[in-house]
Design a protein around this motif. Structure first.
Motif, mmCIF file in Angstrom:
data_model
loop_
_atom_site.group_PDB
_atom_site.id
_atom_site.type_symbol
_atom_site.label_atom_id
_atom_site.label_comp_id
_atom_site.label_asym_id
_atom_site.label_seq_id
_atom_site.Cartn_x
_atom_site.Cartn_y
_atom_site.Cartn_z
ATOM 1 N N ARG A 25 0.863 -1.176 0.000
ATOM 2 C CA ARG A 25 0.000 0.000 0.000
ATOM 3 C C ARG A 25 0.903 1.230 0.000
ATOM 4 N NH1 ARG A 25 -5.321 0.219 2.605
ATOM 5 N NH2 ARG A 25 -4.603 -1.612 3.695
ATOM 6 N N VAL A 26 0.649 2.130 -0.976
ATOM 7 C CA VAL A 26 1.467 3.331 -1.128
ATOM 8 C C VAL A 26 0.562 4.563 -1.074
ATOM 9 C CG1 VAL A 26 3.092 4.560 -2.623
ATOM 10 C CG2 VAL A 26 3.086 2.049 -2.592
ATOM 11 N N PRO A 27 0.728 5.415 -0.068
ATOM 12 C CA PRO A 27 -0.061 6.658 0.002
ATOM 13 C C PRO A 27 0.602 7.746 -0.842
ATOM 14 C CG PRO A 27 1.257 6.414 1.988
ATOM 15 C CD PRO A 27 1.533 5.207 1.134
ATOM 16 N N VAL A 28 -0.215 8.432 -1.654
ATOM 17 C CA VAL A 28 0.293 9.508 -2.500
ATOM 18 C C VAL A 28 -0.730 10.636 -2.513
ATOM 19 C CG1 VAL A 28 1.057 10.188 -4.808
ATOM 20 C CG2 VAL A 28 1.514 7.870 -3.999
ATOM 21 N N ASP A 29 -0.404 11.769 -1.891
ATOM 22 C CA ASP A 29 -1.247 12.968 -1.931
ATOM 23 C C ASP A 29 -2.732 12.682 -1.701
ATOM 24 O OD1 ASP A 29 0.985 14.546 -2.413
ATOM 25 O OD2 ASP A 29 0.779 14.376 -4.589
ATOM 26 N N GLY A 30 -3.076 12.010 -0.614
ATOM 27 C CA GLY A 30 -4.477 11.775 -0.280
ATOM 28 C C GLY A 30 -5.102 10.579 -0.959
ATOM 29 N N THR A 31 -4.365 9.907 -1.803
ATOM 30 C CA THR A 31 -4.842 8.677 -2.444
ATOM 31 C C THR A 31 -3.956 7.537 -1.985
ATOM 32 O OG1 THR A 31 -5.595 9.888 -4.395
ATOM 33 C CG2 THR A 31 -5.244 7.529 -4.666
ATOM 34 N N GLU A 32 -4.562 6.391 -1.781
ATOM 35 C CA GLU A 32 -3.782 5.210 -1.425
ATOM 36 C C GLU A 32 -3.865 4.212 -2.569
ATOM 37 O OE1 GLU A 32 -5.148 3.670 2.304
ATOM 38 O OE2 GLU A 32 -4.075 5.205 3.436
ATOM 39 N N PHE A 33 -2.711 3.725 -2.960
ATOM 40 C CA PHE A 33 -2.613 2.718 -4.015
ATOM 41 C C PHE A 33 -2.241 1.389 -3.380
ATOM 42 C CE2 PHE A 33 -1.822 6.715 -6.113
ATOM 43 C CZ PHE A 33 -2.557 6.603 -7.282
ATOM 44 N N LEU A 133 4.538 -19.781 -17.567
ATOM 45 C CA LEU A 133 4.509 -19.268 -16.200
ATOM 46 C C LEU A 133 5.280 -20.250 -15.318
ATOM 47 C CD1 LEU A 133 0.775 -18.127 -16.160
ATOM 48 C CD2 LEU A 133 2.792 -16.649 -16.197
ATOM 49 N N VAL A 134 5.426 -19.943 -14.047
ATOM 50 C CA VAL A 134 6.259 -20.747 -13.149
ATOM 51 C C VAL A 134 5.834 -22.212 -13.122
ATOM 52 C CG1 VAL A 134 6.987 -21.030 -10.750
ATOM 53 C CG2 VAL A 134 6.878 -18.748 -11.749
ATOM 54 N N GLU A 135 4.543 -22.465 -12.937
ATOM 55 C CA GLU A 135 4.040 -23.841 -12.903
ATOM 56 C C GLU A 135 3.531 -24.222 -14.290
ATOM 57 O OE1 GLU A 135 4.112 -26.127 -10.495
ATOM 58 O OE2 GLU A 135 5.076 -24.746 -9.107
ATOM 59 N N PRO A 136 3.893 -25.403 -14.784
ATOM 60 C CA PRO A 136 3.478 -25.807 -16.133
ATOM 61 C C PRO A 136 1.963 -25.862 -16.332
ATOM 62 C CG PRO A 136 5.172 -27.275 -15.297
ATOM 63 C CD PRO A 136 4.777 -26.383 -14.159
ATOM 64 N N GLY A 137 1.181 -26.079 -15.259
ATOM 65 C CA GLY A 137 -0.270 -26.161 -15.401
ATOM 66 C C GLY A 137 -0.985 -24.827 -15.397
ATOM 67 N N TRP A 138 -0.278 -23.762 -15.069
ATOM 68 C CA TRP A 138 -0.911 -22.445 -15.033
ATOM 69 C C TRP A 138 -1.075 -21.901 -16.440
ATOM 70 C CZ3 TRP A 138 2.652 -19.764 -10.888
ATOM 71 C CH2 TRP A 138 2.395 -20.325 -9.628
ATOM 72 N N LEU A 139 -2.256 -21.410 -16.739
ATOM 73 C CA LEU A 139 -2.522 -20.728 -18.011
ATOM 74 C C LEU A 139 -2.699 -19.227 -17.803
ATOM 75 C CD1 LEU A 139 -5.099 -23.224 -19.576
ATOM 76 C CD2 LEU A 139 -2.662 -22.961 -20.153
ATOM 77 N N VAL A 140 -2.876 -18.793 -16.544
ATOM 78 C CA VAL A 140 -3.185 -17.389 -16.254
ATOM 79 C C VAL A 140 -2.457 -16.931 -14.996
ATOM 80 C CG1 VAL A 140 -5.046 -15.721 -15.795
ATOM 81 C CG2 VAL A 140 -5.523 -17.737 -17.201
ATOM 82 N N GLU A 141 -1.946 -15.708 -15.047
ATOM 83 C CA GLU A 141 -1.475 -14.996 -13.855
ATOM 84 C C GLU A 141 -1.955 -13.559 -14.001
ATOM 85 O OE1 GLU A 141 2.558 -13.936 -11.276
ATOM 86 O OE2 GLU A 141 2.620 -15.530 -12.776
ATOM 87 N N ILE A 142 -2.461 -12.985 -12.911
ATOM 88 C CA ILE A 142 -3.036 -11.637 -12.964
ATOM 89 C C ILE A 142 -2.395 -10.761 -11.895
ATOM 90 C CG2 ILE A 142 -5.134 -10.252 -12.698
ATOM 91 C CD1 ILE A 142 -6.738 -12.670 -13.708
ATOM 92 N N GLU A 143 -1.923 -9.593 -12.311
ATOM 93 C CA GLU A 143 -1.468 -8.546 -11.394
ATOM 94 C C GLU A 143 -2.546 -7.468 -11.356
ATOM 95 O OE1 GLU A 143 2.171 -6.820 -12.755
ATOM 96 O OE2 GLU A 143 3.349 -8.581 -12.275
ATOM 97 N N ALA A 144 -2.661 -6.791 -10.228
ATOM 98 C CA ALA A 144 -3.679 -5.734 -10.120
ATOM 99 C C ALA A 144 -3.162 -4.578 -9.293
ATOM 100 C CB ALA A 144 -4.948 -6.296 -9.490
ATOM 101 N N MET A 145 -3.754 -3.403 -9.549
ATOM 102 C CA MET A 145 -3.513 -2.212 -8.743
ATOM 103 C C MET A 145 -4.866 -1.602 -8.439
ATOM 104 S SD MET A 145 -1.527 1.385 -9.530
ATOM 105 C CE MET A 145 -0.066 0.573 -10.087
ATOM 106 N N ALA A 146 -5.043 -1.236 -7.165
ATOM 107 C CA ALA A 146 -6.277 -0.585 -6.733
ATOM 108 C C ALA A 146 -5.920 0.774 -6.153
ATOM 109 C CB ALA A 146 -6.991 -1.442 -5.681
ATOM 110 N N ALA A 147 -6.889 1.678 -6.144
ATOM 111 C CA ALA A 147 -6.662 3.028 -5.592
ATOM 112 C C ALA A 147 -7.956 3.525 -4.990
ATOM 113 C CB ALA A 147 -6.204 3.982 -6.686
ATOM 114 N N LYS A 148 -7.809 4.335 -3.917
ATOM 115 C CA LYS A 148 -8.968 4.992 -3.322
ATOM 116 C C LYS A 148 -8.482 6.207 -2.543
ATOM 117 C CE LYS A 148 -9.323 2.139 0.836
ATOM 118 N NZ LYS A 148 -10.246 1.394 1.656
ATOM 119 N N ALA A 149 -9.405 7.137 -2.335
ATOM 120 C CA ALA A 149 -9.077 8.325 -1.557
ATOM 121 C C ALA A 149 -8.766 7.890 -0.139
ATOM 122 C CB ALA A 149 -10.232 9.316 -1.577
#
Length: 150
Positions: A25-33, A133-149
């Motif tokens: 979690r990274v706070p930036v000018d009143g918003t948290e990411f 990907l790291v495991e041979p059976g994986w077909l998907v990996e998802i990264e995400a970023m969220a933000a809110k005041a």
């Protein structure tokens, strides 16, 4: 007074706990990411060796299960799916599809979560096909970023 960056480790049972974080979690000018490490699919069929796709399901199933884990992780940190502002998805080609990534299967599961009545906010998104990907059976990996005041 500036807020501190908060680092959240992986669950204590994870063998990768000392190698990377669950999220930051990274706070930036009143918003948290909140930035999340890549989420990968859980095993859904323990009767199949975990180095095979069948242990995790097809692309649509893997995506659906990863998005469930994404929701749970966000909620643990005080966020929700409507706070997600960016998704990066890494898809592996499926041998059952001639080595092509199943972008349609990914999109069907994604559309169950984002752009709905419950979660009308849709994030920016990148989908790419990767060699593996790291495991041979994986077909998907998802990264995400969220933000809110903050």
């Amino acid at each position: 007074m500036a807020k501190e960056i908060e680092r959240y480790p992986l669950h204590e049972s994870s063998p990768y706990r000392t190698q990377f974080l669950e999220s930051v979690r990274v706070p930036v000018d009143g918003t948290e990411f909140l930035m999340l490490s890549g989420l990968t699919p859980p095993v859904i069929d323990r009767s199949v060796p975990d180095d095979r796709v069948e242990a995790y399901g097809d692309t649509e199933t893997q995506t659906r299960n990863i998005l469930k884990a994404l929701k749970a992780t966000l909620e643990r940190r005080g966020y929700g799916l409507n706070d997600v502002v960016k998704i990066q998805a890494f898809l592996v080609g499926d041998v059952r599809m001639g080595g092509h990534a199943d972008f349609q299967g990914f999109s069907r599961a994604y559309a169950e979560v984002f752009g709905t009545t419950e979660t009308p906010n849709i994030p920016v998104r990148t989908r790419v096909q990767v060699a593996g990907l790291v495991e041979p059976g994986w077909l998907v990996e998802i990264e995400a970023m969220a933000a809110k005041a903050g």
